[in-house]
Design a protein around this motif. Structure first.
Motif, PDB file in Angstrom:
ATOM      1  N   SER A 163       0.658  -1.347  -0.066  1.00  0.00           N
ATOM      2  CA  SER A 163      -0.010   0.031  -0.019  1.00  0.00           C
ATOM      3  C   SER A 163       0.845   0.975  -0.026  1.00  0.00           C
ATOM      4  O   SER A 163       0.187   2.451  -0.057  1.00  0.00           O
ATOM      5  CB  SER A 163      -0.599   0.025   1.130  1.00  0.00           C
ATOM      6  N   ARG A 164       2.430   0.740   0.092  1.00  0.00           N
ATOM      7  CA  ARG A 164       3.371   2.602   0.597  1.00  0.00           C
ATOM      8  C   ARG A 164       4.208   1.954  -0.483  1.00  0.00           C
ATOM      9  O   ARG A 164       4.833   3.180  -1.090  1.00  0.00           O
ATOM     10  CB  ARG A 164       3.986   2.055   1.398  1.00  0.00           C
ATOM     11  N   ALA A 269       7.942  10.518   0.613  1.00  0.00           N
ATOM     12  CA  ALA A 269       7.151  11.028  -0.015  1.00  0.00           C
ATOM     13  C   ALA A 269       6.941   9.942  -1.056  1.00  0.00           C
ATOM     14  O   ALA A 269       5.506  10.526  -0.847  1.00  0.00           O
ATOM     15  CB  ALA A 269       7.897  12.208  -0.842  1.00  0.00           C
ATOM     16  N   GLY A 270       7.653   9.077  -1.462  1.00  0.00           N
ATOM     17  CA  GLY A 270       6.721   8.841  -2.479  1.00  0.00           C
ATOM     18  C   GLY A 270       5.977   7.238  -1.192  1.00  0.00           C
ATOM     19  O   GLY A 270       4.497   6.890  -2.400  1.00  0.00           O
ATOM     20  N   SER A 271       6.214   7.409  -0.427  1.00  0.00           N
ATOM     21  CA  SER A 271       4.898   6.343   0.278  1.00  0.00           C
ATOM     22  C   SER A 271       4.020   6.770   0.772  1.00  0.00           C
ATOM     23  O   SER A 271       2.975   7.193   1.099  1.00  0.00           O
ATOM     24  CB  SER A 271       5.623   6.166   1.788  1.00  0.00           C
ATOM     25  N   SER A 274       1.746   6.937  -2.842  1.00  0.00           N
ATOM     26  CA  SER A 274       0.931   5.656  -2.912  1.00  0.00           C
ATOM     27  C   SER A 274       0.169   5.453  -1.935  1.00  0.00           C
ATOM     28  O   SER A 274      -1.465   4.916  -2.098  1.00  0.00           O
ATOM     29  CB  SER A 274       1.730   4.511  -2.542  1.00  0.00           C
ATOM     30  N   ALA A 275       0.013   5.969  -0.377  1.00  0.00           N
ATOM     31  CA  ALA A 275      -0.497   6.013   0.849  1.00  0.00           C
ATOM     32  C   ALA A 275      -2.236   6.641  -0.244  1.00  0.00           C
ATOM     33  O   ALA A 275      -3.486   5.905  -0.122  1.00  0.00           O
ATOM     34  CB  ALA A 275      -0.329   5.924   1.469  1.00  0.00           C
ATOM     35  N   ARG A 276      -1.814   7.520  -0.887  1.00  0.00           N
ATOM     36  CA  ARG A 276      -3.158   8.924  -1.189  1.00  0.00           C
ATOM     37  C   ARG A 276      -3.728   7.530  -2.107  1.00  0.00           C
ATOM     38  O   ARG A 276      -5.269   7.765  -2.508  1.00  0.00           O
ATOM     39  CB  ARG A 276      -2.682  10.062  -1.316  1.00  0.00           C
TER      40      ARG A 276
END
Length: 296
Positions: A163-164, A269-271, A274-276
């Protein structure tokens, strides 16, 4: 074993009671007390670990562990360990004894988990854990493998990592599904297995196959002598002692979320991005229940 050790009949006793009987007339110094604490809080690990490994967890040297066994009337660590194993295995198949506390076995279980977490803080291999995190981060594909109750922490690691934005998949079905997942592994890929007493053959085999294929192999387990640990390049050892013949996955879950925290911190930032995106898809699929009007 000497006559002094033979005077203590271990049948029916818990590890704590058995040790209490052995040390009644034996003064213990601070280092020996550390050995005793590890024996009582991590009996499964101590039942199969070497004297050096027990010493590492007790933060003493190997000679101290051997002297501890000899002070209780045993020739050395192996005969002492053999009796420890007998006592502990007998208790693992005991449904549990009533607790004197108001909380009963619930309170006993909570206290055991707290002891396990304290032991983890002292003994956890943080350097190896960061190596595992780096392997997951850098791999174009990571396969997480586990079976039975061992899958509780494994599933959490894989699901949150995916999810991240990390290419992590989880396989617990075994058989053809596991075979297909393993067949696609190669150099640069990563396998993270979770395996505790008792160990599933397919988990051990998965590590062996992955390592042969050139993948980085990691395992979270309860002793360095476990079959999967012998097949892995990177080994994280955690306590899983429970009560009433139930292995506790509390520490394993804590390790899973700790690894995830380290992993997401490598690309915050990437995590977040991705979560959004995942959250938006969940909302689009209408996965969450909403409060009914007039309630709450």
């Amino acid at each position: 074993m000497t006559d002094d050790a033979e005077d203590h009949d271990p049948s029916g006793a818990t590890v704590v009671e058995w040790l209490d009987g052995l040390v009644t007339d034996v003064p213990l110094g601070p280092k020996a007390a550390h050995v005793r604490q590890v024996l009582t809080t991590q009996p499964t690990f101590c039942s199969y670990a070497t004297a050096a490994e027990v010493a590492a967890r007790a933060e003493v040297n190997r000679a101290t562990v051997i002297r501890f066994a000899q002070s209780l009337g045993y020739p050395g660590w192996p005969p002492f360990q053999a009796e420890l194993r007998t006592v502990h295995l007998a208790q693992r198949f005991d449904p549990g004894r009533p607790s004197d506390s108001d909380g009963g076995l619930l309170a006993t279980a909570f206290a055991q988990d707290a002891q396990n977490l304290r032991a983890l803080e002292r003994t956890f291999d943080y350097a190896t854990a960061r190596t595992v995190v780096d392997a997951i981060r850098d791999a174009p594909r990571t396969l997480v493998v586990a079976s039975g109750t061992h899958a509780v922490a494994a599933n959490a690691l894989a699901m949150v990592a995916a999810s991240r934005g990390f290419p992590v998949t989880y396989e617990d079905r075994g058989g053809p599904q596991l075979a297909n997942a393993l067949a696609g592994l190669g150099p640069g890929h990563c396998v993270v297995a979770w395996s505790f007493w008792q160990h599933y053959r397919q988990t051990t085999a998965a590590l062996r196959i992955a390592r042969t294929a050139g993948a980085t192999t990691c395992v979270i387990t309860d002793t360095r002598h476990s079959p999967p640990a012998l097949e892995a390049q990177h080994v994280l050892v955690v306590p899983t002692e429970g009560v009433a013949n139930i292995q506790s996955m509390t520490v394993a879950m804590s390790v899973a979320y700790g690894l995830l925290a380290e992993l997401t911190a490598t690309d915050p930032a990437g995590s977040r991005s991705s979560a959004r995106r995942v959250s938006g898809v969940w909302q689009e699929l209408d996965l969450f229940a909403e409060d009914e009007p007039g309630r709450g």
